[in-house]
Design an enzyme around this catalytic site. Sequence first.
Site, PDB file in Angstrom:
ATOM      1  N   GLY A  16       0.826  -1.196   0.000  1.00 47.31           N
ATOM      2  CA  GLY A  16       0.000   0.000   0.000  1.00 47.31           C
ATOM      3  C   GLY A  16       0.862   1.249   0.000  1.00 47.31           C
ATOM      4  N   SER A  22       4.941   7.541   2.351  1.00 46.55           N
ATOM      5  CA  SER A  22       5.594   6.578   3.232  1.00 46.55           C
ATOM      6  C   SER A  22       6.704   5.831   2.499  1.00 46.55           C
ATOM      7  CB  SER A  22       4.569   5.593   3.805  1.00 46.55           C
ATOM      8  OG  SER A  22       3.919   4.881   2.773  1.00 46.55           O
ATOM      9  N   ASP A  42       1.547  -2.103  -4.803  1.00 47.34           N
ATOM     10  CA  ASP A  42       0.268  -1.383  -4.854  1.00 47.34           C
ATOM     11  C   ASP A  42      -0.238  -1.426  -6.288  1.00 47.34           C
ATOM     12  OD1 ASP A  42      -1.831   0.574  -4.883  1.00 47.34           O
ATOM     13  OD2 ASP A  42      -0.923   1.533  -3.124  1.00 47.34           O
ATOM     14  N   SER A  84      -0.999  -7.510  -3.763  1.00 51.99           N
ATOM     15  CA  SER A  84      -0.112  -8.283  -2.899  1.00 51.99           C
ATOM     16  C   SER A  84      -0.188  -9.769  -3.225  1.00 51.99           C
ATOM     17  CB  SER A  84      -0.470  -8.039  -1.430  1.00 51.99           C
ATOM     18  OG  SER A  84      -1.822  -8.388  -1.171  1.00 51.99           O
ATOM     19  N   ASP A 101      -0.164  -1.401   4.805  1.00 57.13           N
ATOM     20  CA  ASP A 101      -0.984  -0.180   4.761  1.00 57.13           C
ATOM     21  C   ASP A 101      -1.841  -0.199   3.496  1.00 57.13           C
ATOM     22  OD1 ASP A 101      -1.997   2.308   5.413  1.00 57.13           O
ATOM     23  OD2 ASP A 101      -0.292   3.406   4.575  1.00 57.13           O
ATOM     24  N   HIS A 104      -7.798  -1.989   3.965  1.00 54.64           N
ATOM     25  CA  HIS A 104      -8.055  -1.955   5.403  1.00 54.64           C
ATOM     26  C   HIS A 104      -9.262  -2.782   5.831  1.00 54.64           C
ATOM     27  CE1 HIS A 104      -4.879   0.836   5.559  1.00 54.64           C
ATOM     28  NE2 HIS A 104      -5.353   1.701   6.446  1.00 54.64           N
ATOM     29  N   HIS A 129      -0.413   0.051   9.652  1.00 52.66           N
ATOM     30  CA  HIS A 129      -0.858   1.432   9.787  1.00 52.66           C
ATOM     31  C   HIS A 129      -2.348   1.444  10.140  1.00 52.66           C
ATOM     32  CE1 HIS A 129      -0.960   5.763   8.045  1.00 52.66           C
ATOM     33  NE2 HIS A 129      -0.595   5.763   9.307  1.00 52.66           N
ATOM     34  N   ASP A 130      -2.790   2.488  10.817  1.00 54.51           N
ATOM     35  CA  ASP A 130      -4.209   2.725  11.102  1.00 54.51           C
ATOM     36  C   ASP A 130      -4.842   1.684  12.010  1.00 54.51           C
ATOM     37  OD1 ASP A 130      -4.342   5.099   9.597  1.00 54.51           O
ATOM     38  OD2 ASP A 130      -4.601   3.965   7.750  1.00 54.51           O
TER      39      ASP A 130
END
Length: 234
Positions: A16, A22, A42, A84, A101, A104, A129-130
């Site tokens: 991601g 990032s 990604d 992925s 990331d 989600h 992340h998150d």
Amino acid sequence: MLAACAPAAGAIVEIGSFKGKSTVALASVAAHYGLGPVVSIDPHNVPSLTDPILEGQSSSYDDFLETLRTARLERDVEVHRASSREVALGWNRPIRLLWIDGDHTYQGAKADFDLFSPHLAEGSIVAFHDTLHEFEGPIRVFVEDILGSDQFGPAGFLHTIGWAQHRPRDGARFRAQRQRLMRRAARLIPFVTRGREVKGLTKLVYKLRRAMVPHAVLAPAEWVAKVSLWPPSP
């Protein structure tokens, strides 16, 4: 810090990348310390449930490449414009940092972890992340598959990032620590399951419970001390 101080050999893998902020952070560290190119995965497709709106653009890919060019880091990033799952089909390298990331949703975050976690080197770091934002995938996979597993040792939250060290030989020594963290973090899961929107009084309760999860950013020396307490590989 996660990229520079992971005490393991292998690739830095980012699942991601969106527009590359990032990616640049990771690649800058990798270039400085000679850690090899960051692997960026990604598909850069739209729409995405978790990426910001692209204002009519059909993809984030051009912006991503421009970000790398502006930072002069094109040679320090191994770009995979693919899912992925597609990249995992041919993956055979050890991983020192797995930065997740991407999708989600629970299914997406679970798939990303399951596909690449078998390649984690001993002492490596996996980070989501998150985890402390209103998404089901990162927090649920982090709680259920990492904090609940003796394959991992030290673990914690840095702001919204959930991280843990892969320590299959002595992860059981850290079980009590992980379980204390797991009990607090697991209280957030019912608020974000099935894609429900957190609002009103429910959001207030969610924020109160989130505040009870330790997530202060550690000083680098303190974090290094945590992840260095593992026996070296023979």
